[in-house]
Scaffold this active site. Structure first.
Site, short mmCIF file in Angstrom:
data_model
loop_
_atom_site.label_atom_id
_atom_site.label_comp_id
_atom_site.label_asym_id
_atom_site.label_seq_id
_atom_site.Cartn_x
_atom_site.Cartn_y
_atom_site.Cartn_z
N HIS A 136 47.57 47.14 30.13
CA HIS A 136 46.79 47.05 31.38
C HIS A 136 46.38 48.46 31.78
O HIS A 136 47.21 49.37 31.74
CB HIS A 136 47.67 46.42 32.46
CG HIS A 136 46.95 46.08 33.72
ND1 HIS A 136 46.54 47.03 34.63
CD2 HIS A 136 46.54 44.89 34.22
CE1 HIS A 136 45.93 46.44 35.64
NE2 HIS A 136 45.91 45.14 35.42
N CYS A 167 40.96 44.98 32.82
CA CYS A 167 41.00 44.64 34.24
C CYS A 167 39.79 45.26 34.92
O CYS A 167 39.71 46.47 35.08
CB CYS A 167 42.30 45.15 34.85
SG CYS A 167 42.40 44.80 36.60
N TYR A 213 47.89 37.62 46.04
CA TYR A 213 48.17 36.48 45.17
C TYR A 213 48.27 35.15 45.91
O TYR A 213 49.16 34.34 45.66
CB TYR A 213 49.44 36.74 44.35
CG TYR A 213 49.15 37.70 43.22
CD1 TYR A 213 48.57 37.25 42.04
CD2 TYR A 213 49.38 39.07 43.35
CE1 TYR A 213 48.26 38.13 41.01
CE2 TYR A 213 49.07 39.96 42.32
CZ TYR A 213 48.51 39.48 41.16
OH TYR A 213 48.19 40.33 40.13
N ASP A 219 41.72 37.75 39.41
CA ASP A 219 42.79 38.69 39.77
C ASP A 219 43.01 38.61 41.27
O ASP A 219 42.77 37.58 41.88
CB ASP A 219 42.43 40.08 39.26
CG ASP A 219 43.66 40.93 39.00
OD1 ASP A 219 44.75 40.54 39.44
OD2 ASP A 219 43.53 41.98 38.37
N HIS A 220 43.45 39.69 41.86
CA HIS A 220 43.77 39.67 43.28
C HIS A 220 42.67 38.98 44.07
O HIS A 220 41.49 39.17 43.79
CB HIS A 220 43.88 41.09 43.83
CG HIS A 220 44.86 41.92 43.09
ND1 HIS A 220 44.84 43.28 43.13
CD2 HIS A 220 45.88 41.58 42.30
CE1 HIS A 220 45.82 43.75 42.38
NE2 HIS A 220 46.47 42.73 41.87
N HIS A 272 41.29 40.37 33.02
CA HIS A 272 41.52 40.22 34.47
C HIS A 272 40.16 40.40 35.11
O HIS A 272 39.53 41.45 34.93
CB HIS A 272 42.41 41.34 35.00
CG HIS A 272 43.87 41.16 34.73
ND1 HIS A 272 44.83 42.02 35.22
CD2 HIS A 272 44.53 40.20 34.05
CE1 HIS A 272 46.02 41.60 34.84
NE2 HIS A 272 45.88 40.51 34.12
C1 DNO Z 1 48.71 43.74 39.93
C2 DNO Z 1 48.70 43.60 38.49
C3 DNO Z 1 49.58 44.62 37.84
C4 DNO Z 1 49.77 44.25 36.40
C5 DNO Z 1 50.55 45.23 35.62
C6 DNO Z 1 50.44 44.90 34.17
O1 DNO Z 1 48.56 42.80 40.61
O2 DNO Z 1 47.43 43.57 37.96
O3 DNO Z 1 50.82 44.62 38.47
O4 DNO Z 1 50.44 43.04 36.32
O5 DNO Z 1 50.14 46.51 35.84
O6 DNO Z 1 51.48 45.47 33.48
#
Ligand code: DNO
Length: 358
Positions: A206, A244, A330, A316-317, A271
């Site tokens: 990531h 991401c 989340y 993602d978020h 992501h």
């Molecule tokens: C946040 C995530 C990160 C991700 C880590 C992957 O919400 O995108 O915490 O899980 O960095 O290792």
């Protein structure tokens, strides 16, 4: 594109599997053993419990996020070998429930960093926010001292019980350069990639979030050039990235659709989220829609689609909307909206491609 949804487990998530089941097109859970510390082996017995829960709803566990890397590995300490052995054991164990992708990161001390977890937006929703000047002007040692003396929670991730540990780690990293970090990453990969490969698993790093150094700590997975360098570390089919769009997108110089077009066959996990970047370097996480942020999400999905992307994706978020009480970033609602947006784009590109062919 195979849609997944991150789930923190029965005791750690406000979102239930029943709810996730009702989001169109979600086939698997992005999961982890969240009670395990970095460096611990993930026991098969605990993994099987998650498997049973997922099975009840017909979800697969193909994507693990994250098996965290112990700081001694990132620091390159002699103790790292024992932690790497544990990591290999965890790889073997998650393979037993069918894992295909392991997302991990190589960020020293802090994972994602924000200054406000519930920043109010114009429409009354709240979202994760990063104030650049605030982080840039902060002396982390001073912050540790202040936080210890008034026991206040000053920054996300700076909970009092973590502080002594943080102070020690900041010291340990004082002489670690970016080049050292690259070397330690390579050492780690040389050991774990063969094990992952043997079990049909892809290791997907990531990127750093935000994609620049914070608190003077080195960060290396920050740009297109860095991803290129990273991918050159190994030719193993087990060596890939989690692209991401939000993490890399916090730096407007990162052209995310271009990176997808260039690296798509090394991206087992996507992501997809948007982020609005301000001129002063601050950023806030917005809805997934292109118009709301600085990343052109429609072009991101187009880049995946035109390359016949068959990897895993997750929204993602999200923002916190409709009064939802949830883990920061989340919640159910905005991520479910995100999924429908991604499917909407995907389905439209699909239709367009079919029409062109006929
Ligand atoms: C946040 C995530 C990160 C991700 C880590 C992957 O919400 O995108 O915490 O899980 O960095 O290792």
């Amino acid at each position: 594109m195979r849609m997944t949804f991150r789930w923190y487990g029965e005791n750690n998530d406000s979102v239930t599997l029943e709810q996730i089941k009702q989001i169109p097109g979600v086939e698997g859970l992005v999961w982890a053993l969240h009670d395990k510390m970095a460096g611990e082996v993930w026991p098969l017995e605990d993994i099987m419990k998650v498997k049973e829960q997922a099975d009840r709803y017909g979800f697969h566990l193909d994507v693990v996020e994250s098996i965290n890397v112990h700081e001694d590995i990132k620091l390159g300490l002699p103790t790292r070998d024992a932690y790497i052995e544990n990591y290999k054991e965890s790889i073997r164990n998650v393979a037993k429930v069918g894992a295909k992708v392991i997302c991990y990161n190589f960020m020293p001390v802090f994972d994602w960093t924000r200054t406000d977890l519930f920043k109010e937006m114009e429409d009354g929703s709240t979202a994760l926010f990063y104030e650049k000047a605030k982080v840039d002007s902060m002396d982390p040692h001073e912050l540790v001292r202040q936080t210890t003396s008034n026991a206040a929670f000053t920054m996300p991730g700076w909970e009092p019980e973590r502080l002594a540990h943080i102070e020690k780690l900041l010291k340990a990293y004082e002489n670690v350069t970016e080049e050292d970090l690259w070397e330690h990453l390579q050492y780690f990969l040389e050991q774990v990639l063969p094990v992952a490969e043997e079990h049909g698993i892809q290791m997907a790093i990531h990127p750093d979030d935000p994609p620049w150094s914070v608190f003077g700590l080195p960060r290396i997975i920050t740009s297109e050039a860095a991803v290129e360098r990273f991918l050159q570390l190994s030719n193993s089919p087990a060596h890939g990235i989690t692209l991401c769009s939000g993490s890399l997108g916090a730096n407007p110089e990162n052209d995310i659709p271009k990176m997808i077009r260039r690296f798509h066959d090394r991206i087992p996990f996507a992501h997809i989220r948007n982020v609005k970047v301000y001129d002063n370097g601050d950023f806030i996480e917005t809805s997934h829609r292109s118009q709301d942020g600085s990343v052109h999400i429609a072009d991101v999905v187009k880049a995946y689609h035109e390359n016949g992307y068959t990897g895993y994706a997750r929204p993602d978020h999200g923002r916190h909307i409709w009064d939802e009480k949830c883990r920061p970033g989340y919640g159910l609602y905005d991520r479910a909206l995100g999924i429908m947006h991604l499917w909407g784009l995907w389905d439209a590109y699909e239709l367009e491609a079919k029409r062109r062919q006929s």
